[in-house]
Scaffold this motif. Structure first.
Motif, PDB file in Angstrom:
ATOM      1  N   ALA A 129      31.260 -19.276   6.187  1.00  0.00           N
ATOM      2  CA  ALA A 129      32.131 -18.103   6.270  1.00  0.00           C
ATOM      3  C   ALA A 129      31.340 -16.806   6.142  1.00  0.00           C
ATOM      4  O   ALA A 129      31.630 -15.821   6.827  1.00  0.00           O
ATOM      5  N   VAL A 130      30.363 -16.796   5.243  1.00  0.00           N
ATOM      6  CA  VAL A 130      29.521 -15.612   5.035  1.00  0.00           C
ATOM      7  C   VAL A 130      28.081 -16.063   4.855  1.00  0.00           C
ATOM      8  O   VAL A 130      27.824 -17.203   4.454  1.00  0.00           O
ATOM      9  N   PRO A 131      27.117 -15.198   5.128  1.00  0.00           N
ATOM     10  CA  PRO A 131      25.715 -15.565   4.929  1.00  0.00           C
ATOM     11  C   PRO A 131      25.426 -15.758   3.439  1.00  0.00           C
ATOM     12  O   PRO A 131      26.102 -15.193   2.580  1.00  0.00           O
ATOM     13  N   PRO A 132      24.403 -16.528   3.122  1.00  0.00           N
ATOM     14  CA  PRO A 132      24.042 -16.700   1.715  1.00  0.00           C
ATOM     15  C   PRO A 132      23.402 -15.436   1.160  1.00  0.00           C
ATOM     16  O   PRO A 132      22.740 -14.681   1.878  1.00  0.00           O
ATOM     17  N   LEU A 133      23.628 -15.194  -0.113  1.00  0.00           N
ATOM     18  CA  LEU A 133      22.996 -14.054  -0.759  1.00  0.00           C
ATOM     19  C   LEU A 133      21.495 -14.287  -0.875  1.00  0.00           C
ATOM     20  O   LEU A 133      21.026 -15.417  -0.958  1.00  0.00           O
ATOM     21  N   LYS A 134      20.738 -13.208  -0.875  1.00  0.00           N
ATOM     22  CA  LYS A 134      19.283 -13.240  -1.072  1.00  0.00           C
ATOM     23  C   LYS A 134      18.557 -14.025   0.016  1.00  0.00           C
ATOM     24  O   LYS A 134      17.483 -14.555  -0.214  1.00  0.00           O
ATOM     25  N   ARG A 135      19.151 -14.138   1.204  1.00  0.00           N
ATOM     26  CA  ARG A 135      18.459 -14.752   2.341  1.00  0.00           C
ATOM     27  C   ARG A 135      18.544 -13.783   3.511  1.00  0.00           C
ATOM     28  O   ARG A 135      19.617 -13.253   3.818  1.00  0.00           O
ATOM     29  N   LYS A 136      17.434 -13.515   4.154  1.00  0.00           N
ATOM     30  CA  LYS A 136      17.406 -12.596   5.285  1.00  0.00           C
ATOM     31  C   LYS A 136      17.941 -13.272   6.544  1.00  0.00           C
ATOM     32  O   LYS A 136      17.798 -14.476   6.734  1.00  0.00           O
ATOM     33  N   LEU A 137      18.562 -12.461   7.392  1.00  0.00           N
ATOM     34  CA  LEU A 137      19.129 -12.958   8.636  1.00  0.00           C
ATOM     35  C   LEU A 137      18.259 -12.532   9.811  1.00  0.00           C
ATOM     36  O   LEU A 137      17.717 -11.433   9.838  1.00  0.00           O
ATOM     37  N   THR A 138      18.186 -13.416  10.789  1.00  0.00           N
ATOM     38  CA  THR A 138      17.488 -13.112  12.035  1.00  0.00           C
ATOM     39  C   THR A 138      18.526 -12.950  13.135  1.00  0.00           C
ATOM     40  O   THR A 138      19.336 -13.855  13.370  1.00  0.00           O
ATOM     41  N   ILE A 139      18.515 -11.805  13.788  1.00  0.00           N
ATOM     42  CA  ILE A 139      19.489 -11.523  14.840  1.00  0.00           C
ATOM     43  C   ILE A 139      18.770 -11.526  16.186  1.00  0.00           C
ATOM     44  O   ILE A 139      17.813 -10.788  16.395  1.00  0.00           O
ATOM     45  N   ASP A 140      19.238 -12.385  17.088  1.00  0.00           N
ATOM     46  CA  ASP A 140      18.687 -12.464  18.435  1.00  0.00           C
ATOM     47  C   ASP A 140      19.827 -12.169  19.411  1.00  0.00           C
ATOM     48  O   ASP A 140      20.736 -12.980  19.577  1.00  0.00           O
ATOM     49  N   HIS A 141      19.780 -10.985  20.059  1.00  0.00           N
ATOM     50  CA  HIS A 141      20.879 -10.563  20.927  1.00  0.00           C
ATOM     51  C   HIS A 141      20.910 -11.336  22.241  1.00  0.00           C
ATOM     52  O   HIS A 141      21.855 -11.196  23.027  1.00  0.00           O
ATOM     53  N   THR A 142      19.893 -12.156  22.506  1.00  0.00           N
ATOM     54  CA  THR A 142      19.875 -12.946  23.740  1.00  0.00           C
ATOM     55  C   THR A 142      20.323 -14.382  23.507  1.00  0.00           C
ATOM     56  O   THR A 142      20.346 -15.180  24.441  1.00  0.00           O
ATOM     57  N   LEU A 143      20.644 -14.691  22.251  1.00  0.00           N
ATOM     58  CA  LEU A 143      20.967 -16.077  21.930  1.00  0.00           C
ATOM     59  C   LEU A 143      22.178 -16.129  20.999  1.00  0.00           C
ATOM     60  O   LEU A 143      22.292 -15.338  20.075  1.00  0.00           O
ATOM     61  N   ARG A 144      23.078 -17.074  21.253  1.00  0.00           N
ATOM     62  CA  ARG A 144      24.224 -17.272  20.378  1.00  0.00           C
ATOM     63  C   ARG A 144      24.399 -18.767  20.111  1.00  0.00           C
ATOM     64  O   ARG A 144      24.585 -19.555  21.031  1.00  0.00           O
ATOM     65  N   GLY A 145      24.312 -19.143  18.844  1.00  0.00           N
ATOM     66  CA  GLY A 145      24.543 -20.515  18.426  1.00  0.00           C
ATOM     67  C   GLY A 145      25.882 -20.630  17.740  1.00  0.00           C
ATOM     68  O   GLY A 145      26.780 -19.810  17.962  1.00  0.00           O
ATOM     69  N   PRO A 146      26.062 -21.644  16.873  1.00  0.00           N
ATOM     70  CA  PRO A 146      27.332 -21.786  16.146  1.00  0.00           C
ATOM     71  C   PRO A 146      27.664 -20.553  15.304  1.00  0.00           C
ATOM     72  O   PRO A 146      28.832 -20.239  15.098  1.00  0.00           O
ATOM     73  N   LEU A 147      26.633 -19.852  14.820  1.00  0.00           N
ATOM     74  CA  LEU A 147      26.812 -18.622  14.059  1.00  0.00           C
ATOM     75  C   LEU A 147      26.176 -17.463  14.820  1.00  0.00           C
ATOM     76  O   LEU A 147      25.236 -17.672  15.611  1.00  0.00           O
TER      77      LEU A 147
END
Length: 469
Positions: free
Chosen positions: A445-463
């Motif tokens: 539902a939400v990202p885990p705290l204290k973990r960085k996210l990687t955003i790739d605008h050319t790719l979409r997976g389950p999240l």
């Protein structure tokens, strides 16, 4: 199963002080050197199996009480608090957390309280003016009482024993509990139990002047019996309950009053489901909830709740977790004597079978599950409906969850036929999305705290993002 390294210095020190022995005297009695005992008490060395056996033999204590995971609740709460981004520059190891909870539990509780105040302030301050902001930093009376029961392992010895003695004197668990309790409360306290009016919405009402206890004629029999037991608690256990509340050190009278309700309910549960008879029946029936409910004339929820309180030293039941969840996902009751600890903030894991209970009313849903720490569980869930009476009367529905670690699953009839030897049979679940470390969960539902996210605008997976390792 082999016992891991046990750092139980605080317990050993408390045992020595309770026996009024110096380190030299205590060490001699259990056959070790004074220096070794000093290292044990300061958690510099673990307790060996031979020392553990010597402690049990010399001081007539249960090894399970020494090596139990009673600190798991405090460890889980502290770990969750320190996972907040507020502490992004500090990631304590498991050993560090254990050292704090074992050696300085008061400090751990204080830090958890501070974190609770911080969260309330952060989440609500924007919607309040300055005159209300100060109240957000205080633990609410309800939360204070919830934590009280949580950290005493949901077991109040003096209240439990008092209720058990009365149950034995009345023969409860062996006959008609309703008749036995109704007769007792009338003969000893002059209280007459009557049926309420047909148009009344009250479940229970007691008039101290007329000494009449009025119960709803539409309430299920287990509910009516529980309400009689609760009235007996008010009349029979007042002194003992006052003592427990005084020792809890609540900050406000409101918290004390809320706790009093909880202790009245606790006594009522212990009276209608007396400890030793109920424990023996649970073992005999392999924790068949329906059969236990039928034998004691109780509801499924009452049975599940009572199972979660079987934590008497020297006579403990199977360590289980228990929770009640409403349709919105709010956990309205919770306790765990197992390693699984419920999150203090946020909703429960969506992969947990408890959410399926609303889709399959009347069924007992079984699930084999594994948490990120590798511990496996047998999880049970079923829907219960409260209320009743007229056509338009509210009937709120809840899901009841109960379970144990897989090492104890053979003690439950519900484990029969499940392939507990297959790793693939276990569903991966977490505690709460905000502290779950699983990186590839499509139900997050939400990202885990204290973990960085990687955003790739050319790719979409389950999240819509990836969680960095």
């Amino acid at each position: 199963m082999a016992i891991g390294k046990l750092f139980i210095g605080r317990k050993v020190r408390e045992l020595r002080e309770a026996n009024r022995a110096t380190q030299g005297q205590f060490a001699e009695r259990i056959g070790i050197s004074t220096s070794y005992l000093n290292q044990i008490e300061n958690n510099q060395r673990p307790v060996s199996a031979s020392v553990l056996l010597a402690l049990a033999e010399k001081f007539q204590i249960d090894i399970a009480d020494l090596s139990s995971g009673e600190g798991d609740r405090l460890l889980s709460a502290l770990s969750e608090a320190l996972s907040d981004p507020l502490f992004e520059n500090y990631s304590p190891s498991l050993q560090e957390l254990k050292l704090v909870t074992q050696n300085a539990p008061g400090l751990a509780h204080a830090l958890i309280s501070v974190h609770q105040a911080y969260r309330r302030n952060s989440e609500q301050l924007a919607s309040f003016d300055d005159t209300h902001a100060a109240t957000l930093t205080e633990t609410t009376p309800y939360e204070e009482v919830r934590d009280f029961f949580h950290f005493v392992d949901n077991y109040i010895h003096d209240i439990d024993v008092l209720a058990e003695r009365l149950a034995a004197a009345l023969g409860i668990g062996e006959g008609d509990s309703h008749g036995l309790m109704s007769t007792y409360i009338e003969r000893h306290y002059g209280v007459r139990v009557v049926r309420g009016a047909a148009d009344s919405e009250e479940l229970r009402r007691y008039d101290p002047k007329s000494r009449i206890l009025t119960l709803s004629p539409y309430a299920p029999a287990p509910t009516r019996d529980f309400q009689i037991a609760l009235q007996i608690a008010q009349l029979h256990a007042g002194k003992e309950i006052d003592t427990v509340i005084a020792g809890a050190g609540f900050r406000t009278q409101e918290a004390a009053d809320i706790c009093r309700i909880g202790l009245h309910n606790y006594f009522a549960g212990a009276l209608t489901l007396p400890y030793q008879p109920f424990l023996r029946a649970a073992r005999e029936l392999r924790h068949d909830l329906e059969l236990l409910a039928a034998r004691f004339g109780a509801s499924l929820e009452q049975v599940c709740h009572r199972l979660s309180t079987l934590q008497r030293p020297g006579a403990k039941g199977i360590p289980i977790f228990f929770a009640r969840i409403d349709r919105a996902g709010n956990i309205t009751k919770r306790h765990s004597a197992a390693k699984l600890q419920f999150a203090r903030f946020g909703a429960a894991c969506p992969l947990w079978n408890v959410h399926q209970a609303f889709e399959m009313p009347g069924r007992m849903i079984r699930q084999l599950a594994e948490t990120p720490d590798g511990v496996r569980y047998l999880c049970l869930a079923t829907q219960v409906t409260k209320g009743g009476g007229s056509f338009g009367a509210p009937r709120p529905s809840y899901a009841i969850a109960l379970g144990c670690e897989i090492s104890d699953a053979a003690n439950f009839v519900y484990a029969d036929g499940l392939d507990m030897g297959s790793r693939g049979a276990f569903d991966p679940i977490g505690i709460s999305c905000r502290i779950c470390e699983r990186t590839k969960c499509a139900s997050r539902a939400v990202p885990p705290l204290k973990r960085k996210l990687t955003i790739d605008h050319t790719l979409r997976g389950p999240l819509p993002y990836r969680i960095a390792d």
